[in-house]
Write an enzyme that holds these catalytic residues in place. Structure first.
Site, PDB file in Angstrom:
ATOM      1  N   HIS A 142      56.348  41.047  29.804  1.00 19.24           N
ATOM      2  CA  HIS A 142      55.653  40.592  31.010  1.00 19.24           C
ATOM      3  C   HIS A 142      55.797  41.616  32.130  1.00 19.24           C
ATOM      4  CE1 HIS A 142      55.743  36.666  28.934  1.00 19.24           C
ATOM      5  NE2 HIS A 142      54.673  36.401  29.658  1.00 19.24           N
ATOM      6  N   LYS A 146      57.930  39.102  37.140  1.00 22.38           N
ATOM      7  CA  LYS A 146      58.285  37.811  36.540  1.00 22.38           C
ATOM      8  C   LYS A 146      59.780  37.563  36.694  1.00 22.38           C
ATOM      9  CE  LYS A 146      57.717  35.074  32.286  1.00 22.38           C
ATOM     10  NZ  LYS A 146      57.099  33.940  32.994  1.00 22.38           N
TER      11      LYS A 146
END
Length: 252
Positions: A142, A146
């Site tokens: 990600h 995040k």
């Protein structure tokens, strides 16, 4: 027509939902909820749920765990279905959500992408067929903003595999400080954070002389917004209870 109250309206995912709804004549966002009340579209944005005057059939929540309790309480108070898309919820918050589903319809999925949920289905079939003869590793990637790791989706994949196999599994998140051979019961879960990666999940089945990989890559946040809007339409008029993407796919 399904009228939506969009929580987290001015966040990245809230704006993605707004773009998704723009060309959908079956869905309308009638109001938004956000700490940032700037009006970026044709619906008002409130910072107090009790001030919302517009009619709504379903709540879509793409906000933050810190406001999760207020969304859940509002759903129960108004008896309105809620599609919970916020990630990083604690175990206690998940328990609260399950309890609230006895008083209001709640839809929750660790990942709102239809493709990811298809991946989970395929992975479960593979795990059941291979049952213990292949080592299983999950790698998720990600963007560098995040906060939670591993991702809720990676954990959902691991949980689904655990339910599919005939043996007890053990989740291993870090091996650098343990010098021992890999145990057959292990499911390795690894998190990568960098750049603007939207989301990738790769499940590796490593056997003797062969490797099977099942992978899903999201190129934009729109894939999650599309799933959330489909869930909102699905949830309109539903009775109290917990619902997930499997229910949506089976009844589509």
């Amino acid at each position: 027509m399904t009228n939506i109250l969009l929580s987290g309206a001015n966040g990245n995912m809230g704006r993605a939902v707004t773009r998704t709804v723009e060309n959908n004549d079956k869905v309308k966002i009638t109001a938004g909820y956000d700490i940032n009340t700037v009006k970026n579209s044709d619906f008002p944005v409130y910072d107090n749920l009790d001030e919302v005057k517009e009619p709504f059939d379903v709540i879509i929540d793409f906000s933050h765990p810190s406001v999760f309790d207020s969304i859940l309480e509002f759903s129960v108070k108004t008896k309105t279905p809620a599609v919970i898309c916020t990630t990083g919820l604690s175990g206690e918050q998940i328990s609260k959500m399950k309890a609230a589903s006895k008083k209001a319809p709640i839809f929750f999925s660790a990942n709102m992408s239809l493709g990811v949920n298809l991946l989970i289905d395929l992975v479960c079939k593979a795990a059941k067929l291979l049952d213990g003869s292949f080592d299983i590793e999950i790698i998720e990637k990600h963007h560098n903003q995040k906060l939670d790791a591993p991702s809720g989706t990676a954990l959902a994949i691991a949980d689904a595999i655990s339910d599919a196999v005939s043996f007890d599994t053990e989740y291993i998140y870090d091996r650098h400080n343990v010098r021992k051979k890999r145990d057959k019961s292990e499911i390795g879960i690894h998190a990568v954070r960098g750049g603007t990666i939207v989301g990738e999940h790769d499940v590796i089945f490593a056997g003797n002389d062969e490797i099977i990989e099942i992978k899903h890559s999201a190129s934009s946040k729109e894939v999650f917004a599309v799933g959330a809007v489909k869930a909102a339409v699905f949830m309109k008029g539903k009775p109290c209870g917990m619902y997930d993407m499997k229910d949506l796919i089976e009844q589509s």
